[in-house]
Every structure is written in structure tokens, then in C-alpha cells.
Write a protein that holds these residues in place. Structure first.
Motif, PDB file in Angstrom:
ATOM      1  N   GLU A 187       0.819  -1.216   0.000  1.00 35.68           N
ATOM      2  CA  GLU A 187       0.000   0.000   0.000  1.00 35.68           C
ATOM      3  C   GLU A 187       0.855   1.270   0.000  1.00 35.68           C
ATOM      4  N   GLU A 188       2.049   1.171   0.539  1.00 29.18           N
ATOM      5  CA  GLU A 188       2.951   2.318   0.644  1.00 29.18           C
ATOM      6  C   GLU A 188       4.025   2.313  -0.436  1.00 29.18           C
ATOM      7  N   GLY A 189       3.912   1.422  -1.404  1.00 28.05           N
ATOM      8  CA  GLY A 189       4.887   1.359  -2.485  1.00 28.05           C
ATOM      9  C   GLY A 189       6.203   0.722  -2.086  1.00 28.05           C
ATOM     10  N   ARG A 190       6.181  -0.045  -1.009  1.00 27.96           N
ATOM     11  CA  ARG A 190       7.377  -0.767  -0.566  1.00 27.96           C
ATOM     12  C   ARG A 190       7.133  -2.251  -0.782  1.00 27.96           C
ATOM     13  N   ARG A 191       8.158  -3.093  -0.570  1.00 25.35           N
ATOM     14  CA  ARG A 191       8.013  -4.499  -0.962  1.00 25.35           C
ATOM     15  C   ARG A 191       8.500  -5.464   0.103  1.00 25.35           C
TER      16      ARG A 191
END
Length: 114
Positions: A70-74
Motif C-alpha cells: 500500500e505504501e509502495g514498498r516491498r
């Protein structure tokens, strides 16, 4: 049940799970994984020493994965032993780019998702 945390890069934490993360240990796993998620852009979860995982352990990993996404992290899971891989396959998690054969493959995918 043991957790080993290693920083692979300044923004990448590798959490290796040893033992059996089940319902009794899900809270502890969630606490450690949540801290890693809060501190890092990329998180690896190593399952090469994880002998069993139940739905509560999978749920903890999926919640962390969803928060990061959701926060563009993986987040990526790597090197599950055969028994754990079967559970991940049955739940459909191996088909969505979350599970990799090795830490190197997972790190490469997190670094360059294309």
C-alpha cells in the motif's frame, strides 16, 4: 522458534525464521515483522529453516506484505522448505510473485521489480 535479523542494504532487512511460527508464536512474529516493516523499504522473509507454518503465521506475513505494498514498498519470502512451500502453494501465494527460491532472487526482484 527463533528469528534472525540482518540488514542486507541500508533499506533492506532480512528476517530469517527458524522453527515453527504457529498460533502460539504469531504475536511475536507480528511484533518483529511490524518493526522491520516500519523501518525498511524492503523486507525479506527467509523460510529455509522454517519447518512448519500455519495460517496464523501466513496471515502475519500477508498483513506485512499488504501494508508495505500500500505504501509502495516491498516484501518477499524466500527459500521455503518443501513442506512450507506446499502450504504456500495451496494458499496461492506462490503465484503472485511473493515467494522466491533464494534470498538473491528475492532481493533482485525487490530491487528491480520489472
Amino acid at each position: 522458534f527463533k528469528l534472525k535479523l540482518t540488514d542486507r542494504q541500508p533499506v533492506c532487512r532480512d528476517m530469517q525464521i527458524q522453527g515453527e511460527p504457529d498460533l502460539a508464536l504469531a504475536g511475536q512474529l507480528d511484533e518483529v515483522l511490524s518493526a522491520a516493516v516500519a523501518e525498511c523499504d524492503r523486507v525479506l522473509v527467509g523460510l529455509d529453516r522454517c519447518t512448519f507454518i500455519d495460517s496464523s503465521g501466513i496471515a502475519v506475513i500477508l498483513r506485512a506484505h499488504n501494508r508495505m505494498e500500500e505504501e509502495g514498498r516491498r516484501l518477499a519470502v524466500y527459500a521455503p522448505v518443501d513442506q512450507v512451500l506446499r502450504v504456500l502453494s495451496v494458499t496461492g501465494l506462490t503465484a503472485n510473485g511473493l515467494v522466491f527460491d533464494s534470498a538473491e532472487e528475492a532481493l533482485a526482484a525487490l530491487t528491480d521489480p520489472s
